[in-house]
Design an enzyme around this catalytic site. Structure first.
Site, PDB file in Angstrom:
ATOM      1  N   HIS A 164       7.917  -2.346   4.051  1.00  0.00           N
ATOM      2  CA  HIS A 164       7.363  -1.652   5.229  1.00  0.00           C
ATOM      3  C   HIS A 164       6.595  -2.607   6.154  1.00  0.00           C
ATOM      4  CE1 HIS A 164       7.883   2.120   2.900  1.00  0.00           C
ATOM      5  NE2 HIS A 164       7.264   1.522   1.904  1.00  0.00           N
TER       6      HIS A 164
HETATM    7  C1  BDR Z   1       2.580   1.891   3.584  1.00  0.00           C
HETATM    8  O1  BDR Z   1       1.712   2.320   2.531  1.00  0.00           O
HETATM    9  C2  BDR Z   1       1.379   1.245   1.694  1.00  0.00           C
HETATM   10  O2  BDR Z   1       1.537   1.585   0.355  1.00  0.00           O
HETATM   11  C3  BDR Z   1       2.263   0.094   2.084  1.00  0.00           C
HETATM   12  O3  BDR Z   1       1.554  -1.128   1.964  1.00  0.00           O
HETATM   13  C4  BDR Z   1       2.642   0.381   3.509  1.00  0.00           C
HETATM   14  O4  BDR Z   1       1.713  -0.171   4.422  1.00  0.00           O
HETATM   15  C5  BDR Z   1       3.908   2.573   3.444  1.00  0.00           C
HETATM   16  O5  BDR Z   1       3.740   3.958   3.533  1.00  0.00           O
END
Ligand code: BDR
Ligand code: CA
Length: 322
Positions: free
Chosen positions: A253
């Site tokens: 992500h």
């Molecule tokens: C986001 O939530 C976190 O767990 C990850 O680092 C990312 O930024 C994804 O939903």
């Protein structure tokens, strides 16, 4: 291009940090931390450690940020990122040599000098608490940023924190709502694009093997270098994903948010006004609504997947394990 990274330094944030610091187009001016994937003390420690491993002589400043959301009690994600944010292995590692910057994160974000309107961008890959506080305390400093790229939200896909919400917006929905309605130049990278492609365990393992490390078991033992730390962190992250959905890999992500700041053409966007639900069963949900005062943000709706994987390979996988 100068850049500030604001992160809740968990596994995919760490990958994003490696990507940013290995990108010659970027000068990473500062890293600021926020509570999210792990308590903020841990996120600061993770950031100090990784920046030191990447640039031992001259790491960028790391500043400690908000320890809890604006309104809601903090929720962390040990099942996804480990209790320490890096797969539960930091207990076996030394304390970083460098200390955090003496300024709080919000002060450092506001203190970054800007040579012109197109100078410094900000990538936020955690809950938006620091950004919301910075907006309240120094809106002029925030308006000086060229662009703010935010990993967060889920529009036409299910959430990853309950059925409708994405984690970063769920943890601090009040901050997300304030920031997205601030009128700043914002691009959102939601789950709709970040979960459209993954780094598979096969891709990671084959790169590790091609780098001459046939014994991936050796990497899975406690180690002090970046290759060992990141391998174990990713192993934990990918195992969670496999147990959860059967996918043997992990969603990058936050690395996509950094890639979009680096190469805006990697995504396609549409302008929209976004509302974030701040309480109740739909807490953290992001919704498109008619624009208020003409204020819109850019939502990523499409992704050049092959370009993203090339960037990951060239700037993360090859330098770390190749
Ligand atoms: C986001 O939530 C976190 O767990 C990850 O680092 C990312 O930024 C994804 O939903
Ligand atoms: Ca994150």
């Amino acid at each position: 291009m100068r850049i500030v990274l604001d992160m809740d330094t968990g596994v995919d944030d760490a990958v994003a940090m490696v990507l940013a610091m290995n990108s010659p187009e970027f000068e990473v001016e500062a890293i600021t931390t926020v509570a999210g994937n792990a308590p903020v003390v841990q996120c600061t420690r993770n950031s100090l450690l990784i920046t030191e491993l990447l640039r031992p002589g001259d790491p960028p400043p790391v500043a400690h940020g908000a320890c809890e959301p604006l309104v809601q009690p903090l929720i962390i994600a040990p099942e996804v990122h480990g209790h320490d944010g890096l797969g539960g292995l930091l207990d076996s590692l030394p304390t970083p040599h460098h200390a955090a910057d003496t300024r709080p994160a919000v002060e450092l974000i506001a203190a970054i000098p800007h040579d012109g309107p197109d100078d410094v961008s900000l990538v936020a890959s955690g809950p938006l608490t620091n950004l919301a506080i910075a907006l309240r305390t120094d809106p002029t400093a925030m308006a000086a940023y060229r662009r703010i790229v935010i990993m967060g939200g889920a529009f036409d896909v299910p959430g990853n924190t309950g059925p409708v919400a994405e984690f970063n917006f769920y943890v601090d929905p009040d901050a997300a709502s304030e920031v997205l309605n601030s009128g700043l130049d914002i691009t959102i990278i939601p789950l709709d694009v970040t979960m459209s492609t993954a780094l598979t365990r096969d891709a990671l393992e084959s790169l590790v093997r091609s780098g001459g490390r046939t014994d991936t078991q050796a990497l899975a033992k406690p180690g002090r270098n970046l290759a060992a730390i990141l391998y174990r962190a990713l192993d934990y992250y990918m195992s969670f994903q496999e147990d959860e959905s059967g996918l043997n890999g992990g969603f990058m992500h936050d690395a996509l948010a950094v890639s979009a700041a680096l190469f805006p053409s990697i995504i396609t966007t549409r302008p929209a006004s976004v509302e974030v639900v701040t309480s109740g069963p739909a807490r953290g949900r992001s919704l498109v609504r008619p624009a208020v005062n003409g204020r819109t943000v850019n939502i990523a709706v499409g992704l050049d997947e092959s370009m993203f994987h090339e960037i990951l390979e060239e700037r993360v996988l090859q330098p770390v394990w190749g």
